[in-house]
Write a protein that holds these residues in place. Structure first.
Motif, mmCIF file in Angstrom:
data_model
loop_
_atom_site.group_PDB
_atom_site.id
_atom_site.type_symbol
_atom_site.label_atom_id
_atom_site.label_comp_id
_atom_site.label_asym_id
_atom_site.label_seq_id
_atom_site.Cartn_x
_atom_site.Cartn_y
_atom_site.Cartn_z
ATOM 1 N N GLU A 1 0.844 -1.193 0.000
ATOM 2 C CA GLU A 1 0.000 0.000 0.000
ATOM 3 C C GLU A 1 0.885 1.251 0.000
ATOM 4 O O GLU A 1 1.888 1.305 0.721
ATOM 5 N N LEU A 2 0.518 2.222 -0.823
ATOM 6 C CA LEU A 2 1.254 3.486 -0.807
ATOM 7 C C LEU A 2 0.895 4.236 0.471
ATOM 8 O O LEU A 2 -0.292 4.348 0.807
ATOM 9 N N ARG A 3 1.912 4.747 1.147
ATOM 10 C CA ARG A 3 1.593 5.488 2.371
ATOM 11 C C ARG A 3 1.701 7.004 2.172
ATOM 12 O O ARG A 3 1.515 7.784 3.086
ATOM 13 N N LYS B 1 -0.603 8.550 4.954
ATOM 14 C CA LYS B 1 -1.321 7.463 5.628
ATOM 15 C C LYS B 1 -0.539 6.967 6.839
ATOM 16 O O LYS B 1 -0.764 5.875 7.348
ATOM 17 N N VAL B 2 0.430 7.744 7.250
ATOM 18 C CA VAL B 2 1.192 7.433 8.459
ATOM 19 C C VAL B 2 1.051 8.637 9.389
ATOM 20 O O VAL B 2 0.742 9.734 8.924
ATOM 21 N N ASN C 1 -3.895 4.332 14.080
ATOM 22 C CA ASN C 1 -4.861 5.395 13.764
ATOM 23 C C ASN C 1 -4.103 6.679 13.451
ATOM 24 O O ASN C 1 -4.052 7.589 14.273
ATOM 25 N N PRO C 2 -3.516 6.727 12.264
ATOM 26 C CA PRO C 2 -2.620 7.843 11.957
ATOM 27 C C PRO C 2 -3.315 9.200 12.013
ATOM 28 O O PRO C 2 -4.440 9.346 11.540
ATOM 29 N N LYS C 3 -2.633 10.154 12.616
ATOM 30 C CA LYS C 3 -3.142 11.527 12.702
ATOM 31 C C LYS C 3 -2.133 12.470 12.062
ATOM 32 O O LYS C 3 -0.938 12.201 12.101
ATOM 33 N N SER C 4 -2.639 13.546 11.481
ATOM 34 C CA SER C 4 -1.762 14.577 10.920
ATOM 35 C C SER C 4 -1.794 15.800 11.826
ATOM 36 O O SER C 4 -2.859 16.346 12.081
#
Ligand SMILES: Cc1ncc(C[n+]2csc(CCOP(=O)(O)OP(=O)(O)O)c2C)c(N)n1
Ligand code: SF4
Lengths: 318, 393
Positions: A14-16, A67-68, B205-208
């Motif tokens: 999957e591309l992150r 997505k990280v 649960n990634p957050k920005s």
């Protein structure tokens, strides 16, 4: 099991860093980021970005291309910010509140790395934080409109050192940050290019497996700033390697090794002539300037070869 | 059981840190803060706390690392003074904008130039609009008590904002005072377990953190952010009430001293309030109806409450330990003036600048101000609105 670094296996991952970011068409930065995150695909990662093109274009309001887990603090402090994240990770791990093996990656442009962010980068490396710092070096402050940085090549035309009738573009040398980082005595330092993606990804992977601070400087063409075509980022980065303008090498525990040696070292003009920012160098009477650049490139390349030789396994003498 | 000791302000606050035991502390030396982090580092070295220290290369990085560590999802603290706080300025706004509950004692010291290591309030005043909550402390006991309460306020789920605890450099940081320490266990229970909110380290649960927000929404984001500050005074009072239960020491948004029946009053921050109270007692003995208001929650400033506490007076002097370049009034004066400006009946206000760069604030100075207020209350006439006091001729 570690994912093999081949296209077949990587394409299943999957591309992150996803589509939908707002970087310019043909910008090399998203390509570089995708390569880095793919190389890191076996680990959970946390990324810190410095202010710059990549940052302002990848996370806008409620839309994010990441997505990280991702943090942007300010322009000059990606390394210091990630120092904090990584230290909290160690604290919580020691307390048994986290058990995952997380990797920490800072990504910043050359302005945020060579210049304003250098203090925080140097400090984080000296403190031995377990992180990989990646500079995507496009050779100028692109986000604010192509101003010269410490990474801008000699004689390049930028908006703050425009090529004029008296001054032929940036008068000074390019700061050799990769060497400066190696002088920190950290376990891993490398230069990479998206044109040589297996080399780049191997370096990222190697770096992530090493405990302590790591630095990788990645050549990252910017068609806006370099005034080039939008589809030649990879071509240009290949030319940078083949002309030895951007040698691919690593310094692992103090040992220098050139990882890709061009079969035939091309003249620097091949790299320069494709770019609008060096156009003025091809006017009649400016031959000397190109010679100067060629001399600089040659000197650096020879120095690097010697450095590598110094560390090469000694031949038995009869 | 409380323990009574004789310690410096820095030692008291270092002990508050030890008892709270943040997960991560960033540190960079600057006088007069240095001693606080040195003492805390010794607790770390001796295994008395599990805190991870980040011994950064500058205050800019100290605050940057705190932002990273707090976003990561744990309890974070640092401390600074003067130029150090000034160097953090850029990141102070980011810490509050990202709603990160960082606690930072600010050991007040003058700003350069000229370079001076002694106390005044120009450092914290320069950061007053950075979105940090500011608690100010008269003495070492208050600095200790405020530091412990600061963690609860910062980490409150309705708030999640960084807090500065201000106390006077040298006068409090390096002078030995009588302090009542709470039991380690009592403090631990009071601050409780840290509750992370959107931690960066929750990789599933990634957050920005720190997106770009443009003209379409920035205005709205700032409005939403400003709403949060309305909840702060209530939380500060709730935490104070709970703190009183474990310590017997009561705290409010500000302290009123003999103010209710007063006719004239002084408004002053931090250590100089102590001296002023003594002089007020002397004048009260002589029948002069004088009182004092000492702000504790300086940001967000409780305008309404302060205005109501002062409006009945005839004359008030606001004493500022910081001036403003450009010929403006002292920062505290401006807030007091704003808190009173909409009342029909209100006191006459004057502004006096004192104690810059560690200049002593003597009982005579308080006396001089009270004499002047008596005169103003009698005649309704102000000779000079703003003036320096204690200047060498
Ligand atoms: C303290 C500070 N100074 C200046 C800026 C303005 N600024 C934002 S991005 C940027 C240039 C970034 O250049 P670089 O790091 O090379 O990344 P690029 O945009 O080229 O990808 C500048 C100067 C800022 N945000 N913060
Ligand atoms: S200006 Fe250059 S670096 Fe910035 S997004 Fe466009 S191509 Fe990429």
């Amino acid at each position: 099991m570690t994912t093999p670094l081949n296209l077949k296996e990587l394409s299943k991952k999957e591309l992150r860093f996803t589509a939908g970011h707002r970087l310019c068409a043909g910008c090399a930065a998203p390509t570089v980021v995708k390569m880095i995150l793919l190389a890191a695909c076996d680990y959970p990662v946390v990324v810190a970005s410095a202010t710059g093109c990549l940052e302002v274009s990848s996370c806008i309001s409620t839309y994010t291309a990441w997505k990280v887990p991702w943090i942007h603090n300010a322009f000059e402090n990606a390394a210091a910010t990630l120092s904090g994240v990584e230290t909290m990770y160690r604290a919580l791990k020691k307390q048994g509140k986290i058990d995952k093996d997380i990797k920490f990656i800072a990504i910043s442009g050359d302005g945020g790395t060579y210049d304003i962010g250098f203090q925080s980068l140097s400090g984080a490396m000296e403190r031995w934080h377990n992180m990989l710092y990646v500079c995507y070096d496009n050779g100028a402050y692109m986000n604010t409109g192509i101003q010269r940085s410490g990474a801008t090549p000699t004689f390049a035309d930028t908006t703050t050192c425009p090529a004029g009738s008296v001054i032929p573009g940036k008068p000074q040398h390019r700061k050799d940050l990769t060497r400066i980082m190696a002088a920190h005595g950290i376990p891993y330092v490398a230069q990479a290019s998206p044109s040589h993606w297996p080399d780049l990804m191997k370096k990222v992977r190697k770096a992530l497996e090493i405990e302590g601070p790591k630095f990788i400087n990645v050549f990252t063409p910017c068609n806006r700033g370099w005034r080039t075509r939008t589809d030649d980022a990879i071509l240009l980065s290949r030319l940078a390697v083949e002309t030895c303008f951007w040698p691919l090498y690593e310094v692992e525990n103090g040992v220098t090794r050139i990882t890709v040696k061009p079969k035939e070292k091309k003249p620097i003009t091949e790299f320069l002539k494709a770019q609008g920012r060096f156009k003025h160098l091809f006017e009649p009477g400016k031959e000397k300037l190109i010679e100067q650049i060629q001399e600089m490139v040659d000197k650096n390349w020879e120095r690097l070869l010697k450095e590598e030789e110094m560390f090469a396994p000694k031949q038995e003498t009869q | 059981m409380t323990k009574i000791v004789a310690v410096t302000g820095n030692e008291a606050v270092a002990n508050a840190f030890r008892q709270v035991e943040p997960d991560v502390c960033a540190a960079y030396p600057i006088t007069p803060q240095t001693e606080l982090m040195q003492r805390f580092a010794a607790f770390v070295s001796n295994g008395q706390v599990k805190t991870e220290m980040i011994l950064v290369e500058s205050e800019h990085s100290a605050m940057s690392a705190c932002v990273g560590a707090a976003a990561a999802g744990g309890r974070v603290a640092t401390a600074t003074s003067s130029q150090g706080l000034a160097l953090m300025w850029e990141i102070l706004f980011i810490a509050s904008g990202l709603r990160l509950p960082i606690v930072m004692p600010v050991v007040n010291r003058a700003l350069s130039a000229p370079i001076n290591i002694h106390c005044d309030h120009s450092d914290a005043m320069g950061a007053r609009d950075s979105g940090w909550i500011q608690l100010w402390s008269e003495n070492a006991q208050e600095a200790y008590d405020n530091t412990i309460q600061a963690f609860r306020i910062a980490e409150h789920m309705d708030i999640r904002l960084p807090v500065m605890v201000c106390y006077d450099g040298f006068i409090i940081s390096h002078s030995i005072e009588r302090i009542e320490y709470l039991d380690d266990e009592v403090v631990k229970n009071f601050v409780g377990e840290y509750k992370p909110l959107y931690p960066l380290l929750d990789v599933d649960n990634p957050k920005s953190y720190g997106p770009l927000i443009l003209t379409d929404l920035y205005h709205e984001v700032r409005k939403a952010h400003s709403e949060v500050y309305k909840k702060v005074p209530q939380v500060v009072l709730e935490v104070a009430k709970e703190f009183e239960k474990i310590s017997g020491r009561g705290y409010g948004l500000f302290e009123s001293y003999r103010l209710e029946d007063a006719e004239i009053g002084i408004v002053i921050l931090n250590s100089a309030a102590g001296t002023t109270k003594d002089v007020i007692d002397e004048y009260r003995d002589k029948g002069v109806k004088v009182g004092l208001l000492k702000p504790r929650l300086f940001r967000p400033f409780p305008y309404e409450e302060v205005g109501n506490a002062l409006k009945h007076l005839k004359a008030v002097c606001v004493l500022d330990r910081a001036d403003a370049f450009g010929g403006s009034f002292g920062p505290l004066y401006l807030d007091i003036a704003a808190s009173l400006c909409n009342f029909k009946e209100k006191p006459i206000l004057i502004n006096r600048i004192y104690g810059l760069g560690g200049r002593d604030y003597m009982p005579e100075h308080a006396g001089q101000v009270i004499e002047e207020l008596i005169e103003i209350a009698k005649t309704g006439k102000v000779k000079v609105l703003k003036e320096y006091i204690g200047v060498r001729e």
